[in-house]
Scaffold this motif. Structure first.
Motif, mmCIF file in Angstrom:
data_model
loop_
_atom_site.group_PDB
_atom_site.id
_atom_site.type_symbol
_atom_site.label_atom_id
_atom_site.label_comp_id
_atom_site.label_asym_id
_atom_site.label_seq_id
_atom_site.Cartn_x
_atom_site.Cartn_y
_atom_site.Cartn_z
ATOM 1 N N ARG A 57 66.417 26.600 -94.170
ATOM 2 C CA ARG A 57 66.477 27.376 -92.921
ATOM 3 C C ARG A 57 65.608 28.643 -93.034
ATOM 4 N N PHE A 58 65.656 29.288 -94.208
ATOM 5 C CA PHE A 58 64.876 30.507 -94.424
ATOM 6 C C PHE A 58 63.382 30.224 -94.331
ATOM 7 N N VAL A 59 62.944 29.140 -94.965
ATOM 8 C CA VAL A 59 61.523 28.768 -94.933
ATOM 9 C C VAL A 59 61.073 28.448 -93.513
ATOM 10 N N GLU A 60 61.877 27.673 -92.786
ATOM 11 C CA GLU A 60 61.526 27.325 -91.407
ATOM 12 C C GLU A 60 61.454 28.578 -90.529
ATOM 13 N N GLY A 61 62.438 29.462 -90.676
ATOM 14 C CA GLY A 61 62.441 30.689 -89.891
ATOM 15 C C GLY A 61 61.257 31.587 -90.229
ATOM 16 N N ALA A 62 60.948 31.700 -91.529
ATOM 17 C CA ALA A 62 59.830 32.540 -91.968
ATOM 18 C C ALA A 62 58.495 31.977 -91.487
ATOM 19 N N ALA A 63 58.326 30.663 -91.616
ATOM 20 C CA ALA A 63 57.075 30.031 -91.196
ATOM 21 C C ALA A 63 56.873 30.159 -89.687
ATOM 22 N N ALA A 64 57.939 29.934 -88.911
ATOM 23 C CA ALA A 64 57.844 30.033 -87.456
ATOM 24 C C ALA A 64 57.584 31.477 -87.028
ATOM 25 N N SER A 65 58.238 32.433 -87.672
ATOM 26 C CA SER A 65 58.016 33.852 -87.357
ATOM 27 C C SER A 65 56.571 34.243 -87.642
ATOM 28 N N ALA A 66 56.038 33.758 -88.762
ATOM 29 C CA ALA A 66 54.646 34.046 -89.115
ATOM 30 C C ALA A 66 53.685 33.418 -88.120
ATOM 31 N N HIS A 67 54.042 32.219 -87.641
ATOM 32 C CA HIS A 67 53.210 31.541 -86.640
ATOM 33 C C HIS A 67 53.161 32.360 -85.348
ATOM 34 N N HIS A 68 54.301 32.886 -84.924
ATOM 35 C CA HIS A 68 54.351 33.717 -83.717
ATOM 36 C C HIS A 68 53.597 35.035 -83.920
ATOM 37 N N ALA A 69 53.509 35.477 -85.186
ATOM 38 C CA ALA A 69 52.789 36.717 -85.484
ATOM 39 C C ALA A 69 51.280 36.506 -85.537
ATOM 40 N N GLY A 70 50.858 35.242 -85.422
ATOM 41 C CA GLY A 70 49.429 34.942 -85.366
ATOM 42 C C GLY A 70 48.789 34.581 -86.686
ATOM 43 N N LEU A 71 49.580 34.337 -87.731
ATOM 44 C CA LEU A 71 49.008 33.945 -89.020
ATOM 45 C C LEU A 71 48.484 32.515 -88.943
ATOM 46 N N SER A 72 47.435 32.236 -89.704
ATOM 47 C CA SER A 72 46.861 30.891 -89.718
ATOM 48 C C SER A 72 47.782 29.935 -90.459
ATOM 49 N N PRO A 73 47.707 28.627 -90.138
ATOM 50 C CA PRO A 73 48.546 27.639 -90.838
ATOM 51 C C PRO A 73 48.363 27.681 -92.353
ATOM 52 N N LEU A 74 47.121 27.930 -92.800
ATOM 53 C CA LEU A 74 46.865 27.952 -94.244
ATOM 54 C C LEU A 74 47.584 29.113 -94.922
ATOM 55 N N LEU A 75 47.543 30.294 -94.309
ATOM 56 C CA LEU A 75 48.232 31.446 -94.873
ATOM 57 C C LEU A 75 49.744 31.263 -94.828
ATOM 58 N N ILE A 76 50.229 30.651 -93.746
ATOM 59 C CA ILE A 76 51.669 30.370 -93.650
ATOM 60 C C ILE A 76 52.090 29.448 -94.788
ATOM 61 N N GLY A 77 51.283 28.419 -95.031
ATOM 62 C CA GLY A 77 51.613 27.463 -96.087
ATOM 63 C C GLY A 77 51.520 28.040 -97.479
ATOM 64 N N MET A 78 50.425 28.792 -97.735
ATOM 65 C CA MET A 78 50.191 29.303 -99.081
ATOM 66 C C MET A 78 51.102 30.471 -99.438
ATOM 67 N N VAL A 79 51.313 31.376 -98.486
ATOM 68 C CA VAL A 79 52.052 32.602 -98.782
ATOM 69 C C VAL A 79 53.509 32.531 -98.328
ATOM 70 N N ILE A 80 53.729 32.266 -97.038
ATOM 71 C CA ILE A 80 55.088 32.297 -96.488
ATOM 72 C C ILE A 80 55.948 31.166 -97.043
#
Length: 321
Positions: free
Chosen positions: A21-44
């Motif tokens: 749940r934490f990973v899904e929430g963090a990834a979705a929040s980062a997506h809404h913040a405008g981060l690229s899919p690659l940065l979301i995957g590598m960092v978040i």
């Protein structure tokens, strides 16, 4: 003993569920913040899948169980390569195309060697911890820079497809980001208490418990991510998830634990046995994945060898205990 065992089982179940749940929430929040899919995957996502190790080791260190926290970190890296990559390669041979992943592998090897240099004297000082955390900060900067420079990398394409499949509204994303973290801390506390109680009752060291039960439990998010990625043919996510997690485990997990509780006397077997095994697994993974003189890939035979080696190592730990 019964209560401690129940605490371990319930803690593991909620640890895996809350981490997801934490990973899904963090990834979705980062997506809404405008981060690229690659940065979301590598960092978040990389940060999120290592969150169980971070929280468990931090709690163990704060309670003076340094061997448990360090065993969890090194044991998780061994689990990630031997068990997770081994099983994943048996399901579907892993073909490594990503330039980023191939650059991360030598970084991982260097980080493992740094870890060995710091553990050589069987101590971890505050200075050692700050060195590891500084390395973690540099790795995050490098990840962000690589994400911007390799927009067409195979890893970016796979992460883009995954991001498009998992869309979540911002309020829901923030809710699961916060709720997942809270549940992660509670479940980690239950797991650590149960593990320490069982170790004490059975006369087994905290290090062995950390290397086995706790390491497997905190690595389940990586297993789920790599397993599902392999089933979908997303090979670079499958291996990139493990490589990134292993770097996080050494630099961030051990760094955080050592800042909280600098270790003046660590079990000597952590270096002579467990770090050495981690190094051997890391070298094997690097050679297989980079593919010296050939396309980087981990076939079913190599996967089975990693799995057999992992089973042999754990059998040795159990028999020794």
């Amino acid at each position: 003993m019964l209560l401690a065992s129940i605490s371990i089982i319930v803690g593991l179940i909620f640890l895996v569920w809350s981490a997801d749940r934490f990973v899904e929430g963090a990834a979705a929040s980062a997506h809404h913040a405008g981060l690229s899919p690659l940065l979301i995957g590598m960092v978040i996502v990389g940060f999120g899948t290592s969150a169980p190790e971070m929280v468990v080791s931090a709690i163990a260190a704060s309670e003076g169980n340094v061997d448990l926290s360090l065993g969890n970190a090194l044991g998780s890296n061994i689990v990630n390569i031997g068990l997770i990559i081994g099983i994943t390669a048996l399901i579907a041979p892993i073909v490594v195309k990503s330039t980023i992943v191939k650059k991360e592998l030598p970084i991982l090897l260097g980080v493992v060697l740094l870890c060995g240099a710091l553990l050589f004297d069987n101590t971890l000082s505050t200075l050692d911890a700050l060195l590891l955390l500084s390395g973690f900060a540099l790795f995050i900067v490098w990840s962000i820079s690589s994400g911007k420079r390799h927009a067409n990398d195979a890893l970016n394409i796979e992460f883009s497809e995954e991001t498009n499949h998992h869309k979540m509204g911002l309020p829901k994303a923030v809710f699961w980001l916060v709720a997942g973290l809270i549940l992660l801390i509670i479940s980690s506390r239950a797991l650590v208490w149960g593990a320490v109680e069982v170790a004490s009752t059975l006369g087994v060291s905290d290090l062995i418990i950390g290397l086995t039960i706790v390491a497997i439990g905190t690595s389940l998010p990586e297993l789920a991510t790599s397993f599902l990625a392999a089933r979908k043919g997303e090979h670079d996510i499958a291996i990139g998830n493990v490589v990134g997690s292993n770097i996080f485990n050494i630099l961030a997990v051990i760094g955080i634990a050592a800042v909280i509780s600098p270790a003046t006397l660590i079990s000597s077997t952590l270096f002579t046995r467990d770090w050495l095994i981690m190094l051997i697994f890391t070298i094997a993974l690097t050679i297989m994945a980079i593919g010296i003189g050939r396309q980087g890939r981990i076939n079913r035979l190599e996967g089975s060898l990693l799995l057999v080696a992992y089973i042999a190592y754990n059998s040795y730990l159990v028999v020794g205990a």
